[in-house]
Design a protein around this motif. Structure first.
Motif, PDB file in Angstrom:
ATOM      1  N   ALA A 192      -8.380  -0.049  -5.437  1.00  0.00           N
ATOM      2  CA  ALA A 192      -7.900   1.041  -4.594  1.00  0.00           C
ATOM      3  C   ALA A 192      -8.874   2.217  -4.613  1.00  0.00           C
ATOM      4  N   LYS A 193      -9.465   2.496  -5.757  1.00  0.00           N
ATOM      5  CA  LYS A 193     -10.446   3.579  -5.822  1.00  0.00           C
ATOM      6  C   LYS A 193     -11.667   3.254  -4.965  1.00  0.00           C
ATOM      7  N   GLY A 194     -12.089   1.984  -4.961  1.00  0.00           N
ATOM      8  CA  GLY A 194     -13.212   1.600  -4.120  1.00  0.00           C
ATOM      9  C   GLY A 194     -12.909   1.771  -2.644  1.00  0.00           C
ATOM     10  N   VAL A 195     -11.709   1.374  -2.232  1.00  0.00           N
ATOM     11  CA  VAL A 195     -11.286   1.548  -0.846  1.00  0.00           C
ATOM     12  C   VAL A 195     -11.228   3.028  -0.484  1.00  0.00           C
ATOM     13  N   LEU A 196     -10.655   3.831  -1.368  1.00  0.00           N
ATOM     14  CA  LEU A 196     -10.537   5.263  -1.125  1.00  0.00           C
ATOM     15  C   LEU A 196     -11.901   5.918  -0.977  1.00  0.00           C
TER      16      LEU A 196
END
Length: 209
Positions: free
Chosen positions: A73-77
């Motif tokens: 999720a951090k990568g997507v964000l």
């Protein structure tokens, strides 16, 4: 990398133009009744109107950390904040976990460098999901001109879902980025994002990975 693939799918030509906003009728036509994925996202020009505010909320709870969804999720964000910076789109970022909320970015232009902000974020504790929703709703209520989009990156594994489905969600677009891992599909799946998407007309469920 999952985040890079998502960014590529989520950025057709229309999105690269300044002021592009989500085109929900086109998204629903592309979806054709299937579960919403990044490939279905469509964008349109804002026709000179003020750019919409994109409010992101990141679930930093223990369940996200333990499943590996937190890192994804951090990568997507990071990819989405990079797009927001390039397009000069106003953003806000709320992190929630361990029973607490913290605004990491107040409404304004996305910073040029976000990795130093996102990558060190810790995970753990419970999921104050209802508090996160109500905090974001309170923020956008003060900015009626912003035409906000509210992106919630979470596995939605929280008892708060049971109370939230009874709430009347405000009239803004809710994008429920469902990070509940595939390992929990089937009988053990909580399905919180799907429950909210069914309860609120303004909400859609997006599966990022």
């Amino acid at each position: 990398m999952a985040s890079a693939a998502l960014a590529g799918h989520a950025q057709p030509v229309a999105q690269r133009e300044l002021g592009a906003v989500l085109d929900w009728p086109a998204i629903l036509r592309a979806r054709q009744g299937q579960p919403l994925t990044s490939e279905h996202l469509r964008w349109r020009r804002s026709l000179g109107q003020p750019q919409a505010l994109h409010v992101f909320a990141l679930d930093c709870s223990a369940s996200m950390l333990e499943s590996g969804a937190f890192a994804k999720a951090k990568g997507v964000l990071l990819q989405w904040l990079r797009w927001a910076y390039l397009q000069r789109v106003p953003v806000a970022l709320l992190c929630f976990g361990a029973g607490q909320l913290q605004w990491k970015l107040l409404p304004g232009r996305a910073p040029q460098w976000n990795a130093g902000l996102i990558e060190p974020l810790p995970g753990g504790g419970g999921t104050p999901l209802a508090l996160a929703f109500h905090a974001a709703w309170a923020l956008v209520a003060k900015r009626p001109e912003a035409r906000p989009h509210f992106w919630v990156l979470s596995d939605f594994r929280s008892a708060d879902v049971l109370s939230l489905v009874q709430d009347s969600a405000p009239a803004l677009s809710h994008i429920l980025v469902d990070c509940e891992p595939a390992a929990r599909s089937g009988p053990r799946s909580f399905g919180g994002a799907e429950r909210l998407a069914q309860a609120w007309h303004s909400a859609v469920r997006l599966q990022p990975f």
